[in-house]
Design a protein around this motif. Structure first.
Motif, PDB file in Angstrom:
ATOM      1  N   GLN A  44       7.006  48.977   6.642  1.00 32.61           N
ATOM      2  CA  GLN A  44       6.225  48.475   7.770  1.00 32.61           C
ATOM      3  C   GLN A  44       6.799  48.901   9.123  1.00 32.61           C
ATOM      4  OE1 GLN A  44       5.542  44.273   7.410  1.00 32.61           O
ATOM      5  NE2 GLN A  44       4.406  44.458   5.505  1.00 32.61           N
ATOM      6  N   VAL A 187      10.724  28.744   7.799  1.00 31.09           N
ATOM      7  CA  VAL A 187       9.944  29.710   7.020  1.00 31.09           C
ATOM      8  C   VAL A 187      10.447  29.775   5.578  1.00 31.09           C
ATOM      9  CG1 VAL A 187       9.379  32.165   6.768  1.00 31.09           C
ATOM     10  CG2 VAL A 187       9.299  31.087   9.026  1.00 31.09           C
ATOM     11  N   ARG A 190       9.426  26.758   3.532  1.00 29.84           N
ATOM     12  CA  ARG A 190       8.015  26.803   3.127  1.00 29.84           C
ATOM     13  C   ARG A 190       7.819  27.610   1.845  1.00 29.84           C
ATOM     14  NH1 ARG A 190       5.841  28.539   8.946  1.00 29.84           N
ATOM     15  NH2 ARG A 190       6.787  26.837  10.124  1.00 29.84           N
ATOM     16  N   HIS A 191       8.782  28.449   1.521  1.00 31.62           N
ATOM     17  CA  HIS A 191       8.761  29.186   0.254  1.00 31.62           C
ATOM     18  C   HIS A 191       9.471  28.401  -0.858  1.00 31.62           C
ATOM     19  CE1 HIS A 191       7.460  32.454   2.844  1.00 31.62           C
ATOM     20  NE2 HIS A 191       7.220  33.195   1.788  1.00 31.62           N
ATOM     21  N   ASP A 243       9.390  38.779  -4.681  1.00 27.22           N
ATOM     22  CA  ASP A 243       9.195  37.530  -3.938  1.00 27.22           C
ATOM     23  C   ASP A 243      10.108  37.476  -2.710  1.00 27.22           C
ATOM     24  OD1 ASP A 243       7.300  36.647  -5.747  1.00 27.22           O
ATOM     25  OD2 ASP A 243       8.758  35.559  -6.973  1.00 27.22           O
ATOM     26  N   ALA A 246       8.814  39.859  -0.086  1.00 27.56           N
ATOM     27  CA  ALA A 246       7.662  39.277   0.606  1.00 27.56           C
ATOM     28  C   ALA A 246       8.104  38.195   1.591  1.00 27.56           C
ATOM     29  CB  ALA A 246       6.681  38.709  -0.413  1.00 27.56           C
ATOM     30  N   LEU A 247       9.106  37.415   1.207  1.00 28.55           N
ATOM     31  CA  LEU A 247       9.630  36.388   2.110  1.00 28.55           C
ATOM     32  C   LEU A 247      10.157  37.013   3.387  1.00 28.55           C
ATOM     33  CD1 LEU A 247      10.828  33.682   3.021  1.00 28.55           C
ATOM     34  CD2 LEU A 247      12.707  34.044   1.411  1.00 28.55           C
ATOM     35  N   VAL A 249       9.253  39.825   4.756  1.00 27.51           N
ATOM     36  CA  VAL A 249       8.115  40.301   5.542  1.00 27.51           C
ATOM     37  C   VAL A 249       7.498  39.143   6.323  1.00 27.51           C
ATOM     38  CG1 VAL A 249       5.770  41.223   5.399  1.00 27.51           C
ATOM     39  CG2 VAL A 249       7.604  42.282   4.076  1.00 27.51           C
ATOM     40  N   THR A 250       7.296  38.014   5.644  1.00 28.30           N
ATOM     41  CA  THR A 250       6.745  36.830   6.317  1.00 28.30           C
ATOM     42  C   THR A 250       7.678  36.358   7.424  1.00 28.30           C
ATOM     43  OG1 THR A 250       5.639  36.148   4.276  1.00 28.30           O
ATOM     44  CG2 THR A 250       5.951  34.464   5.968  1.00 28.30           C
ATOM     45  N   LEU A 251       8.968  36.348   7.143  1.00 28.84           N
ATOM     46  CA  LEU A 251       9.941  35.933   8.149  1.00 28.84           C
ATOM     47  C   LEU A 251       9.882  36.849   9.368  1.00 28.84           C
ATOM     48  CD1 LEU A 251      12.288  34.042   8.890  1.00 28.84           C
ATOM     49  CD2 LEU A 251      13.825  35.620   7.704  1.00 28.84           C
ATOM     50  N   GLU A 253       7.346  38.513  10.463  1.00 29.44           N
ATOM     51  CA  GLU A 253       6.111  38.233  11.205  1.00 29.44           C
ATOM     52  C   GLU A 253       6.268  37.014  12.105  1.00 29.44           C
ATOM     53  OE1 GLU A 253       3.355  37.804   8.032  1.00 29.44           O
ATOM     54  OE2 GLU A 253       3.072  39.961   7.734  1.00 29.44           O
ATOM     55  N   HIS A 254       6.835  35.938  11.550  1.00 30.88           N
ATOM     56  CA  HIS A 254       7.010  34.714  12.341  1.00 30.88           C
ATOM     57  C   HIS A 254       7.999  34.932  13.486  1.00 30.88           C
ATOM     58  CE1 HIS A 254       4.995  32.719   8.952  1.00 30.88           C
ATOM     59  NE2 HIS A 254       4.847  31.677   9.744  1.00 30.88           N
TER      60      HIS A 254
END
Length: 269
Positions: A44, A187, A190-191, A243, A246-247, A249-251, A253-254
């Motif tokens: 990314q 974050v 939440r996982h 997993d 992906a965590l 990547v989400t982190l 973004e936030h």
């Protein structure tokens, strides 16, 4: 930006010849396959710095002076080392021993070789980190380093408290603002992963050196339980790798959104 300092696996013949233990034993120093955790971030186009030299050669998360002189041959009298708990435990700039194997090396490392490792590996790595953070801060008004590590599974302390699977370190607020540290923890929770902050890992030299919140440069260390992404033997990637990728990547973004909000008032000043 993201960095992975302890996942290097490029063991040279010279390093292996000097060792009195097997390559498998030296691999015990690694954050095993932690570099795989950031693969999707690279895809990314996030800025990611990965060290390829193994921690057995030189530890990038130690100060240049954090040297056990008993393991160095021919050091000049003027050389002044820097003691620390990690150094006394055998894990200084040049790792000397592991609890499972004892001493790692056949002979002391020549002082000239120590200087070469510092000049060719340690200083370039930290210079690259510093330059990237400086460029980011100048461009956006703020910069954040996420230093990615892995840890062995922690032992449970009490029956009614979940054992942390992820530990976040910010040198007890010295290397990053609580706002960013708390967001990381939120974050991850939440996982459905138990999180601890600064216990038992608060970060070390990398955070101490590069985290300057007062100058709008923040640095946070994240330690992932290896059982989250390795197989049952802790030797190879396991089914949980995707997993954790992906965590992250989400982190990212936030944190990116949070940093934009940080930068707006800075830009207006």
């Amino acid at each position: 930006m993201f960095a992975v300092p302890h996942a290097g696996r490029d063991y040279s013949p010279a390093l292996l010849a000097r060792a009195r233990v097997s390559q498998k034993a030296l691999q015990g120093l690694e954050d095993r396959y932690a570099d795989l955790l950031v693969e999707r971030l690279i895809e990314q186009a996030h800025h990611v710095l990965i060290a390829r030299q193994p921690r057995a050669l030189i530890d990038l998360n130690r100060d240049e002076r954090e040297v056990d002189l008993r393991g160095i041959q021919g050091a000049p009298w003027s050389f002044r080392g820097q003691s620390s708990a990690k150094l006394r435990g055998g894990l200084g700039l040049i790792p000397e021993r592991l609890a499972t194997t004892g001493g790692l090396w056949r002979d002391p490392l020549p002082y000239a070789a120590l200087c070469q490792h510092i000049e060719q590996v340690h200083r370039p790595y930290h210079a690259a980190l510093a330059a990237a953070l400086d460029v980011t801060r100048r461009r956006y008004g703020i910069a954040l380093l996420l230093d990615i590590h892995s840890m062995p599974p922690l032992k449970a302390t009490t029956a009614d408290t979940p054992t942390p699977r992820v530990v976040i370190g910010d040198r007890f607020g010295r290397s990053a603002t609580d706002r960013l540290t708390d967001l990381c923890a939120d974050v991850i929770r939440r996982h459905r992963l138990p999180v601890a902050i600064n216990a038992p890992y608060a970060g070390n030299h990398i955070l101490e050196r590069h985290g300057r919140p007062e100058r709008d440069v923040h640095a946070i260390q994240i330690e992932f339980d290896r059982s989250l992404y390795l197989n049952a033997t802790m030797a190879e990637p396991g089914p949980g790798l995707a997993d954790v990728q992906a965590l992250l990547v989400t982190l990212a973004e936030h944190l990116s959104r949070e940093l934009i909000d940080f930068a707006r008032p800075l830009a207006a000043e």
